[in-house]
Enzyme design. Structure first.
Site, PDB file in Angstrom:
ATOM      1  N   THR A  17       9.371   9.351  -2.596  1.00  0.00           N
ATOM      2  CA  THR A  17      10.366   9.961  -1.784  1.00  0.00           C
ATOM      3  C   THR A  17      10.969   8.838  -1.028  1.00  0.00           C
ATOM      4  O   THR A  17      12.123   8.862  -0.728  1.00  0.00           O
ATOM      5  CB  THR A  17      10.434  11.065  -0.703  1.00  0.00           C
ATOM      6  OG1 THR A  17       9.136  10.468   0.244  1.00  0.00           O
ATOM      7  CG2 THR A  17       9.473  12.308  -1.358  1.00  0.00           C
ATOM      8  N   ASN A  18      10.257   7.832  -0.696  1.00  0.00           N
ATOM      9  CA  ASN A  18      10.818   6.520  -0.124  1.00  0.00           C
ATOM     10  C   ASN A  18      11.886   5.751  -1.167  1.00  0.00           C
ATOM     11  O   ASN A  18      12.995   5.368  -0.861  1.00  0.00           O
ATOM     12  CB  ASN A  18       9.787   5.542   0.323  1.00  0.00           C
ATOM     13  CG  ASN A  18       9.641   6.121   1.864  1.00  0.00           C
ATOM     14  OD1 ASN A  18      10.402   5.877   2.846  1.00  0.00           O
ATOM     15  ND2 ASN A  18       8.271   6.556   1.911  1.00  0.00           N
ATOM     16  N   ILE A  96      -4.050  -2.859  -2.491  1.00  0.00           N
ATOM     17  CA  ILE A  96      -3.795  -3.968  -1.493  1.00  0.00           C
ATOM     18  C   ILE A  96      -3.606  -5.381  -2.321  1.00  0.00           C
ATOM     19  O   ILE A  96      -4.240  -5.391  -3.541  1.00  0.00           O
ATOM     20  CB  ILE A  96      -5.190  -4.319  -0.820  1.00  0.00           C
ATOM     21  CG1 ILE A  96      -5.271  -3.042   0.152  1.00  0.00           C
ATOM     22  CG2 ILE A  96      -5.182  -5.526  -0.077  1.00  0.00           C
ATOM     23  CD1 ILE A  96      -6.556  -3.120   1.051  1.00  0.00           C
ATOM     24  N   HIS A 113       5.016   2.070   6.559  1.00  0.00           N
ATOM     25  CA  HIS A 113       3.720   2.632   6.941  1.00  0.00           C
ATOM     26  C   HIS A 113       3.822   3.897   8.011  1.00  0.00           C
ATOM     27  O   HIS A 113       4.472   3.713   9.117  1.00  0.00           O
ATOM     28  CB  HIS A 113       2.847   1.537   7.552  1.00  0.00           C
ATOM     29  CG  HIS A 113       1.427   2.055   7.917  1.00  0.00           C
ATOM     30  ND1 HIS A 113       0.493   2.168   6.962  1.00  0.00           N
ATOM     31  CD2 HIS A 113       0.895   2.397   9.158  1.00  0.00           C
ATOM     32  CE1 HIS A 113      -0.516   2.825   7.640  1.00  0.00           C
ATOM     33  NE2 HIS A 113      -0.290   2.751   8.889  1.00  0.00           N
TER      34      HIS A 113
HETATM   35  C1  GRF Z   1       4.538   7.386   2.812  1.00  0.00           C
HETATM   36  O1  GRF Z   1       4.069   7.917   3.930  1.00  0.00           O
HETATM   37  C2  GRF Z   1       4.512   5.738   3.260  1.00  0.00           C
HETATM   38  O2  GRF Z   1       4.777   5.602   4.483  1.00  0.00           O
HETATM   39  C3  GRF Z   1       3.220   5.333   2.792  1.00  0.00           C
HETATM   40  O3  GRF Z   1       2.982   6.150   1.571  1.00  0.00           O
HETATM   41  C4  GRF Z   1       3.769   7.087   1.598  1.00  0.00           C
HETATM   42  C5  GRF Z   1       4.713   7.373   0.234  1.00  0.00           C
HETATM   43  O4  GRF Z   1       5.378   8.462   0.106  1.00  0.00           O
HETATM   44  N1  GRF Z   1       3.009   4.008   2.635  1.00  0.00           N
HETATM   45  P1  GRF Z   1       6.471   8.251  -1.234  1.00  0.00           P
HETATM   46  O5  GRF Z   1       5.772   8.111  -2.315  1.00  0.00           O
HETATM   47  O6  GRF Z   1       7.469   7.540  -0.833  1.00  0.00           O
HETATM   48  O7  GRF Z   1       7.031   9.758  -1.209  1.00  0.00           O
END
Ligand code: GRF
Length: 209
Positions: A17-18, A96, A113
């Protein structure tokens, strides 16, 4: 997608989603960048489909095909260097990174994060925030250094933690903010408005303001 000179490579492992928020911000002109490639360590990551739908190049790189974590990360780095990316964005990337990889992209790797760092680094942090009893949580975009979730902070957004929250409701509230601040942070970097001094990130005035 329009052609921009600032190129990003996005590393993903999951739903994406990001990544979608970055794609959308590029499409609606809020982010002047191009996604050169999306790399995943998970074959069936829905993030890959989101990119493919938009004609963005993707590559699944199977960790099992490499002799070590280091070899894997060096292969990742080659993919990114070959495409001359200006910035590496971790978007739900669940591995990591090897220090050598980090050293190959100095101040050019960022992560999102789902907590207000330095509180709650690591995994399952929305649950940890609820269990701890904090009244506010949020999300952080930060540069990636060798300390896990410990790099210089670029942007943060705060959300309340409600007495009725479970991990699902809190994660959703935080995610809405993630999708706002991640593209914004990338745009600030693309505009070369950030500088780091003694681990503190400062902003230069926007060129247009
Ligand atoms: C998000 O909550 C981000 O903050 C964390 O992992 C999750 C990824 O979600 N690092 P998406 O795959 O972007 O939906």
């Amino acid at each position: 997608m329009t052609s921009n000179s600032f190129k990003i490579g996005v590393l993903v492992s999951g739903r994406g989603t990001n990544l979608q928020a970055i794609i959308d911000a590029i499409e609606n002109g809020e982010l002047n960048a191009d996604i050169a490639v999306v790399l995943s360590n998970k074959k069936n990551a829905p993030a890959l489909k989101r990119a493919q739908k938009k004609g963005i190049e993707t590559s699944y790189m199977d960790p099992k095909q490499f002799a070590s974590k280091k070899e894997y990360d060096l292969a990742l780095a080659r993919e990114l260097k070959n495409r001359r990316v200006d910035l590496v964005c971790l978007a739900g990337y669940m591995r990591i990174l090897n220090p050598e990889f980090i050293g190959m992209f100095p101040d050019k790797i960022i992560n999102i994060h789902p907590s207000l760092l330095p509180a709650f680094p690591g995994l399952d942090v929305q649950q940890k925030a609820i269990d701890y009893g904090v009244k506010f949580s949020g999300c952080t975009v930060h540069f990636v250094n060798e300390e896990v979730d410990g790099g210089p902070i670029i942007l943060q957004a705060v959300v309340p933690v409600l007495p009725s929250d479970d991990v699902g409701t809190l994660s959703e509230r935080i995610l809405i903010q993630e999708h706002l601040i991640y593209p914004r942070a990338i745009q600030m970097i693309a505009e070369r408005r950030l500088y780091i001094e003694n681990r503190k990130v400062s902003y230069k005035e926007s060129v247009s303001s």
